[in-house]
Design a protein around this motif. Structure first.
Motif, PDB file in Angstrom:
ATOM      1  N   PRO A   3       0.797  -1.225   0.000  1.00 14.73           N
ATOM      2  CA  PRO A   3       0.000   0.000   0.000  1.00 14.73           C
ATOM      3  C   PRO A   3       0.834   1.282   0.000  1.00 14.73           C
ATOM      4  CG  PRO A   3      -0.153  -1.129   2.123  1.00 14.73           C
ATOM      5  CD  PRO A   3       0.528  -2.057   1.189  1.00 14.73           C
ATOM      6  N   GLU A   4       2.030   1.260   0.603  1.00 16.05           N
ATOM      7  CA  GLU A   4       2.863   2.457   0.599  1.00 16.05           C
ATOM      8  C   GLU A   4       3.442   2.715  -0.790  1.00 16.05           C
ATOM      9  OE1 GLU A   4       2.805   4.581   3.011  1.00 16.05           O
ATOM     10  OE2 GLU A   4       1.461   3.168   4.031  1.00 16.05           O
ATOM     11  N   ARG A   5       3.817   1.653  -1.487  1.00 17.25           N
ATOM     12  CA  ARG A   5       4.265   1.799  -2.869  1.00 17.25           C
ATOM     13  C   ARG A   5       3.100   2.296  -3.741  1.00 17.25           C
ATOM     14  NH1 ARG A   5       7.737  -0.810  -6.612  1.00 17.25           N
ATOM     15  NH2 ARG A   5       7.641   0.500  -8.495  1.00 17.25           N
ATOM     16  N   ARG A   6       1.927   1.777  -3.468  1.00 20.28           N
ATOM     17  CA  ARG A   6       0.723   2.215  -4.195  1.00 20.28           C
ATOM     18  C   ARG A   6       0.506   3.705  -3.993  1.00 20.28           C
ATOM     19  NH1 ARG A   6      -3.721  -0.617  -1.581  1.00 20.28           N
ATOM     20  NH2 ARG A   6      -2.359  -2.402  -1.978  1.00 20.28           N
ATOM     21  N   ARG A   7       0.645   4.167  -2.750  1.00 21.61           N
ATOM     22  CA  ARG A   7       0.452   5.580  -2.443  1.00 21.61           C
ATOM     23  C   ARG A   7       1.476   6.448  -3.193  1.00 21.61           C
ATOM     24  NH1 ARG A   7      -1.817   6.785   2.077  1.00 21.61           N
ATOM     25  NH2 ARG A   7      -0.883   4.963   3.095  1.00 21.61           N
ATOM     26  N   MET A   8       2.724   5.991  -3.177  1.00 19.20           N
ATOM     27  CA  MET A   8       3.781   6.749  -3.828  1.00 19.20           C
ATOM     28  C   MET A   8       3.522   6.860  -5.340  1.00 19.20           C
ATOM     29  SD  MET A   8       7.888   5.953  -3.838  1.00 19.20           S
ATOM     30  CE  MET A   8       7.578   4.991  -2.361  1.00 19.20           C
ATOM     31  N   ASP A   9       3.073   5.762  -5.946  1.00 16.14           N
ATOM     32  CA  ASP A   9       2.851   5.731  -7.390  1.00 16.14           C
ATOM     33  C   ASP A   9       1.613   6.526  -7.811  1.00 16.14           C
ATOM     34  OD1 ASP A   9       5.075   4.251  -7.792  1.00 16.14           O
ATOM     35  OD2 ASP A   9       4.056   2.382  -8.310  1.00 16.14           O
ATOM     36  N   LEU A  10       0.730   6.829  -6.860  1.00 17.86           N
ATOM     37  CA  LEU A  10      -0.519   7.515  -7.200  1.00 17.86           C
ATOM     38  C   LEU A  10      -0.565   8.949  -6.687  1.00 17.86           C
ATOM     39  CD1 LEU A  10      -3.017   4.598  -6.453  1.00 17.86           C
ATOM     40  CD2 LEU A  10      -2.241   5.373  -8.688  1.00 17.86           C
ATOM     41  N   GLN A  11       0.551   9.462  -6.202  1.00 21.16           N
ATOM     42  CA  GLN A  11       0.560  10.815  -5.658  1.00 21.16           C
ATOM     43  C   GLN A  11       0.092  11.845  -6.675  1.00 21.16           C
ATOM     44  OE1 GLN A  11       4.490  11.469  -4.087  1.00 21.16           O
ATOM     45  NE2 GLN A  11       3.906  10.865  -2.009  1.00 21.16           N
ATOM     46  N   ASP A  12       0.485  11.686  -7.912  1.00 19.04           N
ATOM     47  CA  ASP A  12       0.096  12.612  -8.974  1.00 19.04           C
ATOM     48  C   ASP A  12      -0.736  11.890 -10.025  1.00 19.04           C
ATOM     49  OD1 ASP A  12       1.633  14.766  -7.843  1.00 19.04           O
ATOM     50  OD2 ASP A  12       3.434  13.786  -8.619  1.00 19.04           O
ATOM     51  N   VAL A  13      -1.717  11.120  -9.561  1.00 23.12           N
ATOM     52  CA  VAL A  13      -2.469  10.279 -10.488  1.00 23.12           C
ATOM     53  C   VAL A  13      -3.159  11.101 -11.574  1.00 23.12           C
ATOM     54  CG1 VAL A  13      -4.549  10.261  -9.029  1.00 23.12           C
ATOM     55  CG2 VAL A  13      -4.130   8.377 -10.654  1.00 23.12           C
ATOM     56  N   GLN A  14      -3.585  12.325 -11.264  1.00 23.27           N
ATOM     57  CA  GLN A  14      -4.271  13.131 -12.269  1.00 23.27           C
ATOM     58  C   GLN A  14      -3.322  13.580 -13.391  1.00 23.27           C
ATOM     59  OE1 GLN A  14      -5.981  16.043  -9.524  1.00 23.27           O
ATOM     60  NE2 GLN A  14      -8.024  15.244  -9.975  1.00 23.27           N
ATOM     61  N   GLU A  15      -2.018  13.498 -13.118  1.00 20.43           N
ATOM     62  CA  GLU A  15      -1.032  13.854 -14.138  1.00 20.43           C
ATOM     63  C   GLU A  15      -0.585  12.642 -14.952  1.00 20.43           C
ATOM     64  OE1 GLU A  15      -0.256  17.010 -14.636  1.00 20.43           O
ATOM     65  OE2 GLU A  15      -1.657  17.500 -13.019  1.00 20.43           O
ATOM     66  N   HIS A  16      -1.158  11.490 -14.689  1.00 15.74           N
ATOM     67  CA  HIS A  16      -0.741  10.285 -15.410  1.00 15.74           C
ATOM     68  C   HIS A  16      -1.037  10.439 -16.905  1.00 15.74           C
ATOM     69  CE1 HIS A  16      -0.586   6.081 -16.723  1.00 15.74           C
ATOM     70  NE2 HIS A  16       0.147   5.860 -15.644  1.00 15.74           N
ATOM     71  N   PRO A  17      -0.147   9.940 -17.760  1.00 16.19           N
ATOM     72  CA  PRO A  17      -0.345  10.080 -19.212  1.00 16.19           C
ATOM     73  C   PRO A  17      -1.684   9.545 -19.726  1.00 16.19           C
ATOM     74  CG  PRO A  17       1.874   9.300 -18.746  1.00 16.19           C
ATOM     75  CD  PRO A  17       1.151   9.314 -17.439  1.00 16.19           C
ATOM     76  N   PHE A  18      -2.262   8.558 -19.031  1.00 19.11           N
ATOM     77  CA  PHE A  18      -3.543   8.024 -19.487  1.00 19.11           C
ATOM     78  C   PHE A  18      -4.619   9.104 -19.512  1.00 19.11           C
ATOM     79  CE2 PHE A  18      -7.656   5.860 -18.522  1.00 19.11           C
ATOM     80  CZ  PHE A  18      -7.794   5.193 -19.738  1.00 19.11           C
ATOM     81  N   PHE A  19      -4.478  10.105 -18.638  1.00 19.69           N
ATOM     82  CA  PHE A  19      -5.497  11.148 -18.544  1.00 19.69           C
ATOM     83  C   PHE A  19      -5.164  12.375 -19.399  1.00 19.69           C
ATOM     84  CE2 PHE A  19      -6.003   8.848 -14.440  1.00 19.69           C
ATOM     85  CZ  PHE A  19      -7.297   8.386 -14.672  1.00 19.69           C
ATOM     86  N   GLN A  20      -4.248  12.221 -20.313  1.00 17.73           N
ATOM     87  CA  GLN A  20      -3.937  13.335 -21.215  1.00 17.73           C
ATOM     88  C   GLN A  20      -5.213  13.733 -21.972  1.00 17.73           C
ATOM     89  OE1 GLN A  20      -0.793  12.519 -23.972  1.00 17.73           O
ATOM     90  NE2 GLN A  20      -0.752  14.576 -24.814  1.00 17.73           N
ATOM     91  N   GLY A  21      -5.508  15.020 -21.990  1.00 14.46           N
ATOM     92  CA  GLY A  21      -6.712  15.514 -22.639  1.00 14.46           C
ATOM     93  C   GLY A  21      -7.868  15.731 -21.687  1.00 14.46           C
TER      94      GLY A  21
END
Length: 433
Positions: free
Chosen positions: A317-335
């Motif tokens: 879960p801590e790795r999950r938290r670290m990887d999702l800190q900027d989830v809105q900036e993830h390339p999948f959400f481009q646009g």
């Protein structure tokens, strides 16, 4: 699984808050301590398919609200058909003379709550009040009780749920997944900012509007007041197939469990399959798979979606938290315009989904007289047990304004002959329905 959307301006309107914020705001699945990986029939606030279960289809007048009468009683609604039914009660499509849109009225039997200890309904009532101004959570217009029922008055979402949509249409296009994921992430971020962990994110608990946008529902298993770095140390809860490893391992956990569930949900939208398990596994096999296995990603899945799901499904879960800190900036959400999303102003995506007709069958009539008469024959609730449901009543600001009767020169006295503590009595049922 299944889903459907709504079309703004027809039967529901999720693109803006249903009630204006005011100052001074008050702040299924796996039952607590048990597990289940099989789907079950649940109460639903949306249409399933294009028609309701109903015996009559006749034009019916809506009951009028006279000055002094209670706008939150069974007598104040016209009921049209049954949307869903479960062990604890039913959900009916209804209309109210003072409100322009169809409503979903959820009736929960007090007797089942008392016998089976289903007091999650009280948690849901509290969470729905707290989240009533957020466009990504299903909206509660009001709540009240009768002698036999706890009643929720909810917005009606004509698009169905994500479970039905997945069963019918998966794989869903990446463009549709992008907008649905953005809606759900905004909803989760809001809940977590309030210290609320949902704990049962799954396709059946994501409802769709007529425009195709997503709303989170079913808050009965939620826990409150869990702010970082605090963790919840109580028993696990949720639906086994969607629980994070830390829940299966009976470890203290926090809001990261909801993101793990979201990862499973996105994989199912993209493939129609669970990434790690199937419904024929035993509870221990499901736990082992979620703890030890890694998903197989089909070659046609786009790389950005694959990377997002991998981050959501981190075992730690801590790795999950670290990887999702900027989830809105993830390339999948481009646009994605996150400002528009958070304001509920995203463009409709119903053209990307296969949704049922948004038109509610308000011409039908549901035989509520039979339901109420059969309930009257059952064991009554003692006054001591009734005290367990004290302070259940609630009316949202917008609904209160819409249902406030206009004063007349000589208002007639309220007619209470057809209700007992808000419950319909058989002799006066026919004029009401």
């Amino acid at each position: 699984m299944s889903t459907q959307p709504l079309t703004k301006g027809e039967n529901d309107d999720v693109n803006k808050p249903l009630d204006p914020p005011i100052s001074g705001n008050k702040p299924s699945s796996l039952a607590e301590g048990t597990s289940c990986n099989k789907p079950f029939k649940k109460l639903s606030l949306q249409a399933e398919g294009t028609s309701c279960n109903s015996t009559l289809a006749l034009p019916i007048p809506a009951p009028s609200i006279s000055p002094g009468s209670d706008p939150l009683s069974l007598a104040s609604f016209t009921f049209h058909c049954k949307l869903g039914e479960g062990g604890f009660g039913m959900v009916l499509l209804a209309s109210h003379s003072a409100y322009d849109h169809p409503l979903a009225v959820k009736l929960v039997r007090k007797s089942r709550v008392l016998v089976e200890g289903g007091f999650e309904v009280m948690v849901e009532r509290e969470v729905l009040e707290e989240t009533r101004h957020n466009v990504f959570c299903t909206h509660m217009f009001g709540a009240f009780q009768t002698n036999k029922y706890l009643v929720f008055v909810m917005e009606y979402l004509s698009g169905g749920d994500l479970e039905h949509l997945i069963q019918k249409s998966a794989p869903i296009s990446s463009d549709a997944i992008r907008y649905l994921a953005a809606d759900i992430i905004c909803g989760l971020r809001y809940l977590h900012s309030k210290g609320i962990i949902h704990r049962d994110i799954k396709p059946a608990n994501i409802l769709l509007s007529s425009t195709g946008h997503a709303k989170i529902c079913d808050f009965g298993l939620s826990v409150r007041d869990i702010f970082q770095p605090k963790k919840y140390a109580g028993q696990g809860a949720g639906t086994n197939l969607y629980c994070a490893p830390e829940v299966h391992n009976r470890q203290p956990y926090d809001a990261m469990v909801d993101y793990f569930s979201l990862g499973i949900l996105l994989y199912e939208m993209a493939t129609g399959e669970h990434p790690l398990c199937d419904c024929y596994m035993s509870d221990s096999e499901v736990a082992d798979a979620i703890n030890q296995e890694d998903p197989m990603y089909p070659p046609e899945m786009i790389a950005d979606l694959k990377d997002l799901i991998r981050r959501l499904l981190r075992k730690n879960p801590e790795r999950r938290r670290m990887d999702l800190q900027d989830v809105q900036e993830h390339p999948f959400f481009q646009g994605i315009n996150w400002t528009e999303v958070e304001l509920g102003q995203s463009p409709p995506i119903s053209h990307l989904l296969s949704l049922p007709s948004p038109k509610a069958p308000l011409h039908q009539k549901f035989n509520m007289a039979y339901i109420m008469a059969s309930e009257e024959r059952k064991t009554s609730i003692t006054s001591e047990d009734q005290r367990l449901f004290i302070n259940f009543k609630f009316m949202s600001e917008g609904f209160a304004m819409k249902t406030s009767p206009q004063p007349s020169e000589s208002p007639p006295p309220p007619d209470k002959s057809c209700t007992v503590d808000g419950e319909i009595t058989p002799k006066n049922l026919m004029p009401v329905w």
